[in-house]
Design a protein around this motif. Sequence first.
Motif: not given
Lengths: 253, 276
Positions: A52, A60-61, A64-70, A74, A77, A86, A137
């Motif tokens: 990107e 800030t998008p 905001s997402k963590a990498p998909w495996y986490f 998330q 939360l 977390g 996920i």
Amino acid sequence: MSEAAAAPKRKIEGVPEKLHVWPYLVRLEFLCALVVIVALAVWSIVIDAPLEEAANPTKTPNPSKAPWYFLGLQDILVYFDPWFAGVVAPVLIIVGLMLIPYLDVNPKGNGYYTYHERKVAIWVYCFGFLVLWIALIIMGVFLRGPGWNLFMPWQYWDPHKVVALVSVDLPYAFGFRDYTWSAIFGGGVLLAYFGIGTGAYFFLERKALKSVGFLRMFLKIQLALIMMGIVIKIVLRIGFNIKYIMVTPWISV
Amino acid sequence: MANKAPQIPSIAEFIHKIKSGEIFTEIAKEITESQLWTSTFRHGYADTPRNRVLQIASNVWLHLHPVKMHRHALRIKFTWCMGGITFLLFLSTVVTGVILMFYYRPVGEYAYYDMKYLQYDVPFGMLMRNMHRWAAHAMVITVWLHMFRVFLTGSYKPPREFNWVIGVFLVTFTLLLSFTGYLLPWDQLAMWAVTVGTNMARATPFLGNEGPFAEYVGVTPRYDARSLLIGGSLVGPPALLRFYVLHCIFIPLIAGALMIVHFWRIRKDGGISGPL
Ligand code: HEM
């Protein structure tokens, strides 16, 4: 596959139950490696890795997402404070997984596929892995949009979508208005959940106590209760708009 | 060989050798009997039981295998081949990753432009980057599937408990490898995914500045579990450098060492589990 290939070589093989790793395993590994490398190369030629715009700490998008495996974590939360979702939950997952061989003392089903000889173990693992990990996920990747709100695939990701925050804490729903009494009530509910759960388990499985051992059974039921507790909290939030079970100045669950 | 004076064959004889194919046998013989060859390959290739054993036992790359194994452990239906594929994908990321390291500098000002350079100017740069990224993602999936298969076959049961524990370390390090690599492109996706991820460390009980009981420990945003991880109070250039070192040196070394232990233990625990 090995059956057909082995047939003409019978004169070399003394005992057919035991095979030489060279060539029988090594050639399989080689074929497997070939297929994987070709698939990886083709995939990499066809689909480019994302890049990107340059990192910008002021922009800030949303979401905001963590990498998909986490994303399973998330998603938790939404239902738990960060210290649990977390930090404590990942630690419990890792420790719980490591304990599996020491808690599951069922000698059956060692080295072959079976459902009937270890139903509970299979159910627990499949539920944890397929539902609490994989399904969350998938939901996190595809259905969570701006503001971490749920959007169906056909819905527009409206960044201004407003979802009324109407959730209340459990003690409040039961009519407690006083801070201290609320905390005591909430703590009591938690204690009762773990206490009654543990007690019931030990009562139902009292015959196993001798062979399995107290510590094993105790750890097993605590981990199971925590896992079920996560599900119960999700249901309480979605179904009954309950936010916390127990609220204290230090920690809220 | 050496004490004989070299004979010069007549042309006719030579042509006959070529026509009959004898020449190839002779060349092959010269080569395989040379000192260079015999010192490199310690056994013949003829398909004899002895050579099959030596093929594994005298080869450093293959000798982690046992020499013989049970027929059932060969079935793809049993292992899904997932452990091996995970290892192969790991090796692919090592190879492509080293190539990327030649062009990439983990510095705030350069990192993103090095990615652009890799993609548009370096020959096969885009392909190396793609292979590295997709192999890493695939590895996460295959390691989960491997774990799932090991659970379904009950292969963590005695005597393989310890190898399961090593495995849980491996899956953790696989995720950490992927996560630390996620930051390195230094684009919006990277920065904010890692911000979301590392924000969690802020909530560590006792050790994170927003965690429960933090006030009794006295941690601050500049001095807590999260700042240890990212070298500051937000994901900036120090975080990039830290993640780079973790990603390229620290975690691969640990994961590699654990893999060696993992493979060693498979053998010491009696090979792939089976219904015996
Ligand atoms: C980087 C990650 C890993 C690599 C490269 C790896 C590699 C392998 C390989 C090549 C095998 C041989 C059999 C097969 O392919 O299924 C194996 C077996 C095994 N792995 Fe892993 N593994 C990894 C992670 C894990 C994890 C996460 C677990 C479990 C928590 C685990 C537990 C085991 C066990 C118990 C065996 C023995 C299985 C049996 O005897 O049937 N491994 N591993």
